[in-house]
Design a protein around this motif. Structure first.
Motif, PDB file in Angstrom:
ATOM      1  N   TYR A  21      31.561  19.335  -6.735  1.00 44.47           N
ATOM      2  CA  TYR A  21      30.189  19.059  -7.140  1.00 44.47           C
ATOM      3  C   TYR A  21      30.064  17.647  -7.705  1.00 44.47           C
ATOM      4  CZ  TYR A  21      25.749  19.432  -9.615  1.00 44.47           C
ATOM      5  OH  TYR A  21      24.474  19.223 -10.078  1.00 44.47           O
ATOM      6  N   LEU A  22      30.959  17.287  -8.604  1.00 44.36           N
ATOM      7  CA  LEU A  22      30.899  15.956  -9.209  1.00 44.36           C
ATOM      8  C   LEU A  22      31.095  14.859  -8.165  1.00 44.36           C
ATOM      9  CD1 LEU A  22      32.847  16.563 -12.543  1.00 44.36           C
ATOM     10  CD2 LEU A  22      30.364  16.311 -12.225  1.00 44.36           C
ATOM     11  N   LYS A  23      31.943  15.104  -7.189  1.00 38.29           N
ATOM     12  CA  LYS A  23      32.223  14.101  -6.158  1.00 38.29           C
ATOM     13  C   LYS A  23      31.032  13.879  -5.225  1.00 38.29           C
ATOM     14  CE  LYS A  23      35.600  12.857  -2.627  1.00 38.29           C
ATOM     15  NZ  LYS A  23      36.922  13.179  -2.048  1.00 38.29           N
ATOM     16  N   TYR A  24      30.277  14.940  -4.922  1.00 36.19           N
ATOM     17  CA  TYR A  24      29.237  14.843  -3.889  1.00 36.19           C
ATOM     18  C   TYR A  24      27.800  15.052  -4.380  1.00 36.19           C
ATOM     19  CZ  TYR A  24      32.994  14.836  -0.471  1.00 36.19           C
ATOM     20  OH  TYR A  24      34.100  14.516   0.272  1.00 36.19           O
ATOM     21  N   LYS A  25      27.601  15.310  -5.642  1.00 38.40           N
ATOM     22  CA  LYS A  25      26.232  15.606  -6.096  1.00 38.40           C
ATOM     23  C   LYS A  25      25.287  14.422  -5.895  1.00 38.40           C
ATOM     24  CE  LYS A  25      26.608  14.467 -10.967  1.00 38.40           C
ATOM     25  NZ  LYS A  25      26.091  14.789 -12.259  1.00 38.40           N
ATOM     26  N   ASP A  26      25.781  13.216  -6.053  1.00 41.75           N
ATOM     27  CA  ASP A  26      24.923  12.042  -5.864  1.00 41.75           C
ATOM     28  C   ASP A  26      24.609  11.786  -4.389  1.00 41.75           C
ATOM     29  OD1 ASP A  26      24.797  11.648  -8.598  1.00 41.75           O
ATOM     30  OD2 ASP A  26      26.443  10.191  -8.618  1.00 41.75           O
ATOM     31  N   LYS A 155      27.305  13.918   5.939  1.00 41.30           N
ATOM     32  CA  LYS A 155      27.608  12.725   6.758  1.00 41.30           C
ATOM     33  C   LYS A 155      28.302  11.633   5.929  1.00 41.30           C
ATOM     34  CE  LYS A 155      24.810  13.942  10.422  1.00 41.30           C
ATOM     35  NZ  LYS A 155      24.961  15.372  10.350  1.00 41.30           N
ATOM     36  N   THR A 156      29.301  12.059   5.137  1.00 47.05           N
ATOM     37  CA  THR A 156      30.092  11.106   4.366  1.00 47.05           C
ATOM     38  C   THR A 156      31.572  11.397   4.607  1.00 47.05           C
ATOM     39  OG1 THR A 156      30.207  12.524   2.407  1.00 47.05           O
ATOM     40  CG2 THR A 156      28.362  10.985   2.517  1.00 47.05           C
ATOM     41  N   ALA A 157      32.410  10.466   4.280  1.00 45.50           N
ATOM     42  CA  ALA A 157      33.860  10.671   4.406  1.00 45.50           C
ATOM     43  C   ALA A 157      34.348  11.461   3.204  1.00 45.50           C
ATOM     44  CB  ALA A 157      34.562   9.327   4.482  1.00 45.50           C
ATOM     45  N   PRO A 158      35.287  12.405   3.431  1.00 45.06           N
ATOM     46  CA  PRO A 158      35.815  13.186   2.287  1.00 45.06           C
ATOM     47  C   PRO A 158      36.639  12.328   1.353  1.00 45.06           C
ATOM     48  CG  PRO A 158      36.834  13.902   4.361  1.00 45.06           C
ATOM     49  CD  PRO A 158      35.837  12.836   4.685  1.00 45.06           C
TER      50      PRO A 158
END
Length: 158
Positions: A21-26, A155-158
Motif C-alpha cells: 500500500y505504501l509503495k503504490y498508494k500515490d 502500469k508501473t514497474a514493480p
C-alpha cells in the motif's frame, strides 16, 4: 493449520499488504480490508477491536471495513460478485502453507473446498480503475505475484 501458524501468516500478510500500500498508494492503489470470522474464528473481536489491532500491531493505514461474511448464503454482495468474476485459482503447490492449509480445510471445513467460494482469509482480488475484477490471489499466492499484478494494473514497474 495450527493456530500459531495461522497467526504468523496473518502477521506476515498484514505487514506485506501495508508495505504494498505504501509503495503504490500515490500511483492509485487502494487496499480495502474486510475482516471475516468465518475461518476458524480468527477475527473474534468487535469491529473497533479488529481495526485497532491491525493499526497498532501492523501499522495498517489502509481502510478496514466492518466484519462480515465472505462466503455462504450470508456473504456480502461484494464477495458474491468478486467470486463470480474470478473463481478459485487453486493453492500454490510450492507455498510453505499450502499442505497445512489444505489438510486443515479437508479435516475441519471440507465444504470450503467446493466451488469458487473464498477458501481462507487473505484471499485478495485486484480490481482495476473501471471496476473490472482482473485477478484473484489465493492466500498462498506469493506477495511478489500480487505486486506484479498491481504494478501491471497501475502500469508501473514493480
Amino acid at each position: 493449520m495450527t493456530a500459531q501458524k495461522a497467526l504468523d501468516r496473518r502477521n506476515d500478510v498484514c505487514k506485506e499488504l501495508q508495505k504494498l500500500y505504501l509503495k503504490y498508494k500515490d500511483k492509485g492503489l487502494e487496499i480495502l480490508g474486510f475482516p471475516c470470522n468465518q475461518f476458524a474464528g480468527q477475527e473474534p473481536g468487535s469491529n473497533a477491536q479488529v481495526q485497532e489491532f491491525c493499526r497498532l500491531n501492523y501499522g495498517v493505514t489502509f481502510q478496514i471495513f466492518a466484519k462480515g461474511d465472505v462466503r455462504g448464503e450470508n456473504a456480502q454482495p461484494l464477495f458474491q460478485y468478486l467470486t463470480e468474476q474470478q473463481g478459485f485459482q487453486g493453492f500454490d503447490p510450492a507455498h510453505p502453507y499450502t499442505e497445512m492449509l489444505t489438510k486443515a480445510l479437508k479435516e475441519n471445513f471440507p465444504s470450503y473446498l467446493e466451488g469458487d467460494s473464498i477458501k481462507w482469509n487473505f484471499t485478495k482480488f485486484l480490481v482495476d480503475r473501471e471496476g473490472n475484477v482482473v485477478a484473484r490471489f489465493e492466500p498462498t499466492t506469493a506477495m511478489s505475484e500480487v505486486e506484479a499484478g498491481v504494478a501491471a494494473c497501475l502500469k508501473t514497474a514493480p
